[in-house]
Design a protein around this motif. Structure first.
Motif, PDB file in Angstrom:
ATOM      1  N   THR B 161      86.259   7.514  71.858  1.00  0.00           N
ATOM      2  CA  THR B 161      85.206   6.519  71.723  1.00  0.00           C
ATOM      3  C   THR B 161      84.925   5.967  73.118  1.00  0.00           C
ATOM      4  O   THR B 161      85.796   6.026  73.969  1.00  0.00           O
ATOM      5  N   PRO B 162      83.811   5.364  73.403  1.00  0.00           N
ATOM      6  CA  PRO B 162      82.668   5.201  72.517  1.00  0.00           C
ATOM      7  C   PRO B 162      81.764   6.433  72.429  1.00  0.00           C
ATOM      8  O   PRO B 162      80.796   6.390  71.678  1.00  0.00           O
ATOM      9  N   HIS B 166      78.764   7.283  69.536  1.00  0.00           N
ATOM     10  CA  HIS B 166      77.343   7.397  69.872  1.00  0.00           C
ATOM     11  C   HIS B 166      76.824   8.817  69.746  1.00  0.00           C
ATOM     12  O   HIS B 166      75.628   9.034  69.783  1.00  0.00           O
ATOM     13  N   LEU B 236      88.976   5.372  61.623  1.00  0.00           N
ATOM     14  CA  LEU B 236      88.327   4.326  62.415  1.00  0.00           C
ATOM     15  C   LEU B 236      87.153   4.904  63.210  1.00  0.00           C
ATOM     16  O   LEU B 236      86.113   4.246  63.350  1.00  0.00           O
ATOM     17  N   ILE B 239      84.332   5.252  60.865  1.00  0.00           N
ATOM     18  CA  ILE B 239      83.708   3.955  60.604  1.00  0.00           C
ATOM     19  C   ILE B 239      82.794   3.568  61.768  1.00  0.00           C
ATOM     20  O   ILE B 239      81.655   3.136  61.575  1.00  0.00           O
ATOM     21  N   GLY B 244      78.917   1.993  62.245  1.00  0.00           N
ATOM     22  CA  GLY B 244      78.597   1.190  63.414  1.00  0.00           C
ATOM     23  C   GLY B 244      79.284  -0.161  63.448  1.00  0.00           C
ATOM     24  O   GLY B 244      78.726  -1.125  63.949  1.00  0.00           O
ATOM     25  N   TRP B 245      80.497  -0.245  62.907  1.00  0.00           N
ATOM     26  CA  TRP B 245      81.187  -1.532  62.924  1.00  0.00           C
ATOM     27  C   TRP B 245      81.845  -1.831  64.265  1.00  0.00           C
ATOM     28  O   TRP B 245      82.227  -2.960  64.530  1.00  0.00           O
ATOM     29  N   ILE B 247      84.836  -0.967  65.982  1.00  0.00           N
ATOM     30  CA  ILE B 247      86.212  -1.433  66.191  1.00  0.00           C
ATOM     31  C   ILE B 247      86.646  -1.202  67.633  1.00  0.00           C
ATOM     32  O   ILE B 247      87.413  -1.970  68.192  1.00  0.00           O
ATOM     33  N   PHE B 248      86.137  -0.124  68.241  1.00  0.00           N
ATOM     34  CA  PHE B 248      86.482   0.158  69.634  1.00  0.00           C
ATOM     35  C   PHE B 248      85.283  -0.048  70.552  1.00  0.00           C
ATOM     36  O   PHE B 248      85.262   0.452  71.667  1.00  0.00           O
ATOM     37  N   SER B 251      81.061  -3.823  73.316  1.00  0.00           N
ATOM     38  CA  SER B 251      80.063  -4.866  73.202  1.00  0.00           C
ATOM     39  C   SER B 251      80.426  -5.851  72.095  1.00  0.00           C
ATOM     40  O   SER B 251      79.856  -6.915  72.007  1.00  0.00           O
ATOM     41  N   ARG B 252      81.385  -5.485  71.255  1.00  0.00           N
ATOM     42  CA  ARG B 252      81.836  -6.430  70.237  1.00  0.00           C
ATOM     43  C   ARG B 252      83.275  -6.846  70.464  1.00  0.00           C
ATOM     44  O   ARG B 252      83.975  -7.254  69.545  1.00  0.00           O
ATOM     45  N   GLY B 254      85.683  -4.816  71.340  1.00  0.00           N
ATOM     46  CA  GLY B 254      86.638  -3.742  71.118  1.00  0.00           C
ATOM     47  C   GLY B 254      87.121  -3.132  72.423  1.00  0.00           C
ATOM     48  O   GLY B 254      86.536  -3.366  73.478  1.00  0.00           O
TER      49      GLY B 254
END
Lengths: 236, 566, 108, 341
Positions: B161-162, B166, B236, B239, B244-245, B247-248, B251-252, B254
């Motif tokens: 990720t990310p 994406h 994960l 998800i 688009g939650w 977790i990693f 920008s949120r 993660g």
């Protein structure tokens, strides 16, 4: 000499009913599955298999524990704020529900070994009912969160007024981890329900008590996982 | 040791030989010949063959993709595909080889076939779960392949990720496929662990088990304890990519580096899932063809457990440049050295076992020698990469690519081939041709070395991995590497050819063509459905070459009678 | 039976202690205290309810190695995050973690 | 390290202060590797000849390992490996900790280019200019996915992670031009994400600093280059860049950093990664209300064109704070000279 001691340890059973005496085993009769000679032997293998599976399950949740620990270091303030915003009373009641259910199923295993079939069956179904209570409370909590505007992924209105870094992460992990836990509760309920039915209608002989034990042990693990999720999500 | 009625019989008194078998004894192969009898079998030997067919298919598929990648690198720019396709092909190659070939290769085929026989059991502890695990494997593989066709996958087999969140490709079904395959691996491991603990024949102590069983047992521990973490990290990623939650998602709040921790917590031990069974094969082949007691049984057995354990302590050495703390980098660096020590102990013990033996250089042993050379080379370059500062230059370059191919192809695939030849008579009841076998072995070694040695140099020169365009000055090394890969491919086809021929036309194999003492050779070739015609007595250790064959066999055979109750 | 009920009583008592302490301001220690109490509860459940005390060595090994592995996992991951040097700079402005104001609906 | 050995190992030129040390450890370990694997090969080969099977069904002696020998070998190896680790880890610490006098250059990575911002506020794409002999500290972050800053000639590599800053430093010791590569897989044009370090003699560097035209370095800035690409590749025939007009594709005005509703009701943030993905694989996210008619631009747009387009679309957001926004430097950092050359 060494060999002999080992063998004794392997075949001679302790006083505890988990290991019935070898004589009892012969009385129980032959195994129902191909590679085993006796049912006793088969029961031990099944129990070991379940424990190895539970070891695997523990590592599955271990991933969450690692993530929660790491993110707590990264976003100490955000996590504290989110914990304070959580439904502590409901979550704590749920802990109590699970502890009670674990007690029930442990007692059920105990009385089933003593031959008190009906009581055992009733206790197993009490456990299933408590599981349902747990899930209901859990759904209520989710409902409250959604009502407040807390959705996984940092979506929702609540996050407009709360922007400490880490809040989105906390709630996403909260929803994913408790959701996965709730799935395990459901599986445990199904498992207990099936075994409980055959306990009640007498189709599970005492010799097959290990099937009830397997379901019970699985249920206890679900409890143990929750025992750790509770403080991490609700208390501090 | 005392011999009692309930205990292991170690007295030297000769035992009556079993009645000579009829002209055409039934075996697990002839016991039911319908398709249904194969697809619904709970016989571990048949399941092993089902696995063998599946993993061979995926080896072939992954190999074709590897050749496509090598051909693409004949020129520094576009050769036969675009960058877009290239990224999908190297991802597909990695995912197939790691999750669908290497992880199940030795444990699910040879492990499945031999572990119950080697511990004197009729089957694994949970035969139906064993069959279920094959179907789970197929389901996961089907989902993976479906994802690869419908949308492809361009994240690399590491799913970092990310980017994976994406990526426009079919990440969600692909990671769910990996998740499902993981469950098959967990169930196989669980079955092996329980079988080793509960199904050993009377008198077969843990320290009398063949070393292959120790290797598979150690592998199973990793499969059971590490795979769930892979499962979680795949969920994960699904998800993050599907819902688009984030977790990693930085920008949120993660942290993408945490994904790498989760991923490598499985995927580093996964390397030992691939190499430990290979070491088990080596530990069987060397004593048999050197007719020699292992120099130290305990060292080999305990170091397998040691590798399994320390394997869990070293994942961070994939992350020295990823932005982890210097403290963690230091800790992971020195912990990684422990694995090297355990591996080196094994190598010393194997080599020392040859000393004063009676060595017959057959195909399996030739592969084992190839293994030893490539494994020491590959392992020592692992030590080099774990020396933290060097990794800053080598990380994510062709040096690392060469290093892990030395371990996984030079190690795991070579041992797979060694095992394939070694147990071919037992599994099929036919002999392969020794001369072609040795020729193919030399070709495999040459092809492999020419393919991957230049890649070390490319890495030194600073060529990053997963590069479509590369600097023209690297072209000569790439061309050499491609030529080697074609040679390796041809050698593998040659093996496929003569083994296929031997399967039909090969001469009938005796029960124990190599004169081995290990327990799987005590039964018929191919074995009967319940593995032994009579309950075997494992009176001698699996490596007792201090007595001549007749004497050893006298100890092994037992009267045909019902088995004892434990 | 007595042992089971005693254990249950102990579990409820520990639950009460943990719940009560959560209202006491202990600062950074509060999580540690809560987790230590949780560990006690888990030990009780595993040893008594799950009868690990009476199981054979192989079962104990399975449980023990799972515990050991989880401990290693959490420790080494946490060690990384806890000992990272402070970043030299604040990261560039993060994306908003919410949908546009007024819409309570989730973005999925 | 002697030049012939560098050549023999195919290593790039040693252009930084730490390269020679690292290469020395490299050569040592590689030598041990070669010697040990050849020794094992030779030992097995010798034993196959010496102890070859002369008769079938012979017995062999049971040679038991002495515990002390086993332990001794294990400890000796442990000592050797730990020695490697001690040397390697000390070097690692040196490479990880920038000296106090290092000058800071800010690095922003994105699919698929490097942007270097100097402390005096000027910036350049894909070209990093540094003086020979000075310690340069790079404070790096990414706008989309993980990249890795890799200069083979300097023997340094550091992942560039979105959402945080990672650092690397080097002291170039030879004037010249060295390639910068991205070493962490980052998408279609990963291998085209290249830049170069120009190491100038201090005199030349001073001259370069005073050059008033260096802001542009003879090139357009990224936004106007993006605008040109949009016209040349005919993006603007389908996408409007002003408000109001509806065309075949979604408008770019105010697109960046907004939430986009896709078919099926999913909403995604239009960040850098989303924009790049929409060019490379347009059918991955179909914006609600539009037809999937856009062809893929993978292979059409090169790496720098993609980056320029993304930068251009970003510039069409609602204006917030114009100008080059250098990230905030924490208090610890401002006490130093801030990297002003």
């Amino acid at each position: 000499m060494h060999t002999q001691r080992r063998r004794l340890k392997d075949t001679t059973m302790s006083e505890h009913p988990v290991h019935r005496s070898a004589a009892d085993a012969v009385a129980i009769g032959p195994a129902t599955s191909e590679p085993f000679d006796t049912l006793l032997h088969q029961a031990h293998a099944a129990r070991l298999g379940m424990w190895v599976f539970l070891a695997s399950e523990l590592l599955l949740f271990g991933g969450f524990f690692a993530l929660l620990t790491a993110y707590r270091f990264e976003h100490a303030d955000g996590f504290r704020e989110a914990v304070h915003a959580n439904t502590k009373v409901l979550g704590s009641m749920n802990t109590l529900v699970l502890l009670t259910s674990s007690t029930c199923v442990a007692v059920a295993v105990h009385v089933f070994r003593e031959g008190r079939r009906r009581l055992a069956g009733a206790l197993v179904f009490t456990t299933v009912a408590l599981g349902a209570v747990f899930l209901t409370l859990k759904m209520t909590e989710y409902g409250l969160h959604f009502h407040e505007g807390i959705f996984p992924g940092g979506h929702g209105e609540w996050f407009l007024h709360h922007d400490t870094p880490g809040l989105a992460t906390f709630w996403t992990i909260y929803f994913v981890a408790t959701g996965l836990h709730a799935m395990h509760v459901t599986v445990g309920m199904i498992f207990l329900g099936i075994v409980g039915r055959s306990v009640l209608n007498g189709r599970l002989p005492r010799a097959h008590a290990h099937r009830l034990e397997l379901a019970a042990v699985y249920w206890h693990l679900v409890d143990v996982v929750w025992i750790f999720l509770w403080p991490l999500f609700y208390l501090a | 040791m005392t011999a009692t009625a309930t205990d292991l019989d170690v007295t030297a008194a000769p035992v009556p030989t079993a009645a000579p078998t009829s002209a055409k004894p039934s075996s697990y192969l002839t016991d039911g010949t319908t398709v249904r009898s194969w697809l619904l079998t709970t016989d571990h030997k048949r399941i092993a063959l089902l696995y063998f067919v599946s993993v061979s298919f995926f080896l072939f598929l992954g190999g074709i993709l590897a050749l496509a990648l090598r051909l693409e690198h004949l020129t520094p720019g576009p050769t036969i595909m675009s960058a877009y396709t290239y990224n999908r092909v190297f991802t597909l190659h990695g995912v197939i080889m790691v999750f669908l070939f290497l992880i199940p290769s030795i444990p699910a085929t040879f492990g499945n076939f031999l572990l119950p026989i080697m511990i004197g059991a009729k089957d694994l502890a949970f035969p139906r779960i064993n069959l279920l695990s094959w179907y789970i494997y197929l389901a996961g593989a089907a989902l993976l392949i479906w994802a690869m066709i419908n949308g492809g996958l361009d994240t690399g087999w590491t799913f970092y990720t990310p980017y994976s969140a994406h990526s426009p490709s079919a990440v969600v079904p692909a990671v769910l496929g990996v998740f499902i395959v993981g469950w098959s691996s967990i169930l196989t491991g669980l079955n092996f662990i329980v079988s080793v603990h509960t199904l050993r024949a009377r008198g077969l102590r843990l320290m009398k088990m063949p070393l292959f069983v120790w290797a598979i047992y150690s592998t199973s521990i990793i499969q059971v304890l590490a795979t769930p973490v892979l499962g979680l990290s795949m969920v994960l990623v699904a998800i993050d990519a599907g819902l688009g939650w984030g977790i990693f998602d930085p920008s949120r709040g993660g942290d993408p580096v945490l994904f790498q921790h989760l991923f490598w917590f499985y995927s580093h031990p996964a390397v030992y899932i691939m190499i430990l069974p290979a070491m088990g094969v080596v530990s069987e082949v060397i004593p048999t063809f050197a007719r020699k007691v292992p120099y130290s049984y305990e060292a080999i057995a305990y170091s397998a457990l040691g590798i399994a354990f320390t394997g869990f302590l070293t994942w961070g050495h994939h992350m020295f440049t990823a932005g982890i703390s210097a403290v963690d980098a230091g800790a992971f660096g020195i912990l990684s050295m422990m694995v090297a020590v355990f591996s080196a102990i094994k190598v010393f013990t194997w080599v020392a076992t040859l000393y004063k033996g009676s060595i017959s250089l057959t195909t399996p042993l030739a592969y084992v020698f190839v293994f030893l050379f490539l494994f020491v080379f590959g392992g020592m370059t692992g030590v080099a990469v774990a020396s933290t500062s060097l990794d800053l230059h080598w990380h994510d370059t062709y040096f690392v690519v060469a290093h892990f191919h030395f371990i996984m192809v030079g190690g795991a695939l070579t041992a797979f081939l060694a095992g394939l030849h070694y147990w071919f008579p037992k599994v099929t009841g036919r002999m392969y041709g020794e001369r072609l076998g040795l020729v193919a072995c030399v070709l495999v070694f040459a092809g492999f070395f020419v393919t991957f040695f230049p890649q070390f140099l490319l890495g030194n020169a600073g060529m990053p991995r997963r590069y479509y365009y590369y600097s023209p000055e690297h072209q000569p090394l790439h061309v050499i590497s491609t030529i080697g890969a074609l040679g390796l491919g041809a050698a593998l086809l040659l093996i496929l050819g003569y083994l296929g021929w031997a399967l039909v036309y090969g001469e009938k194999a005796p029960d124990n063509p190599w004169g081995s003492r290990s327990y799987e050779w005590l039964t018929r070739s191919p074995p009967p459905t319940h593995n032994f015609d009579a309950t075997p007595r494992f009176a001698l250790g699996p490596y007792d070459y201090t007595r001549p064959d007749e004497d050893a066999h006298a100890h092994a055979e037992a009267p045909a009678q019902g088995h004892d109750h434990v | 039976m007595r042992r089971l009920l005693l254990t249950a009583a102990a579990l409820v008592a520990l639950w009460g202690a943990s719940f009560g302490l959560s209202y006491v301001e202990l600062g950074r220690a509060s999580l540690a205290v809560a987790l230590i109490i949780a560990a006690f509860k888990a030990v009780l459940v595993v040893l008594v309810f799950m009868e690990l005390l009476h199981e054979k060595t192989s079962v104990k090994l399975a449980a023990g190695s799972a515990l050991l592995t989880v401990t290693i996992f959490v420790t080494l991951v946490a060690a990384d995050v806890a000992t990272r040097a402070p970043a030299p700079l604040d990261p560039p402005e993060p994306h908003p973690t919410h949908v546009s104001p007024g819409t309570g609906a989730p973005g999925w | 390290m002697p030049a012939w050995l560098v050549k023999l190992l195919f290593l790039p030129v040693e252009a930084s202060s730490i390269a020679a040390e690292v290469d020395a450890l490299h050569a040592t370990i590689i030598t041990v590797t070669m010697v040990s694997s050849l020794a094992v090969f030779a030992a097995t080969g010798w034993m196959v000849l010496r102890f070859r099977r002369r008769a079938p069904n012979v017995t062999t002696p049971h040679i038991v390992a002495k515990r002390s020998h086993e332990a001794g070998i294990a400890l000796a190896l442990l000592f050797l490996f730990c020695a490697f680790w001690v040397v390697g880890f000390r070097q690692y610490l040196t490479i990880e900790q920038p000296p106090d006098d290092a000058r800071t250059v800010f690095v922003t990575a994105r699919q698929w280019m490097w942007k270097f911002s100097y402390a005096d506020g000027r910036s350049a794409e894909d070209v990093l200019v540094v003086p020979r002999g000075a310690a340069i500290k790079l404070a790096m972050t990414s706008r989309d996915v993980i990249h890795a800053f890799y200069v083979p000639a300097f023997r340094i590599k550091q992942d560039v992670v979105p959402g945080r800053y990672t650092t690397a430093w080097f002291r170039a010791e030879k004037a010249g031009t060295y390639p910068i590569l991205c070493a962490e897989y980052c998408g279609t044009d990963h291998s085209a994400m290249r830049g170069e370090v120009r190491v100038l003699e201090p005199v030349d560097y001073a001259r370069w600093l005073d050059d008033p035209s260096r802001d542009r370095s003879g090139e357009q800035d990224l936004v106007s280059r993006g605008r040109d690409v949009a016209v040349r590749r005919a993006c603007v025939t389908c996408h409007s860049v002003g408000a109001g007009t509806t065309t075949t594709g979604p408008s770019w005005a105010g697109l960046y950093d907004s939430y986009v509703e896709l078919r099926g009701g999913t909403r995604v943030l239009a960040d850098e990664a989303y924009l790049t993905r929409s060019m490379m694989d347009p059918n991955a996210d179909i914006v609600s209300g539009y037809q999937p008619v856009m062809p893929t631009y993978a292979g059409t747009l090169d790496a720098s064109e993609t980056a320029a387009l993304v930068e251009y679309i970003e510039s069409l957001r609602e204006p917030r704070d114009p100008g080059v926004a250098l990230p905030k430097v924490r208090a610890v950092e401002t006490s130093s000279d801030g990297g002003t050359p």
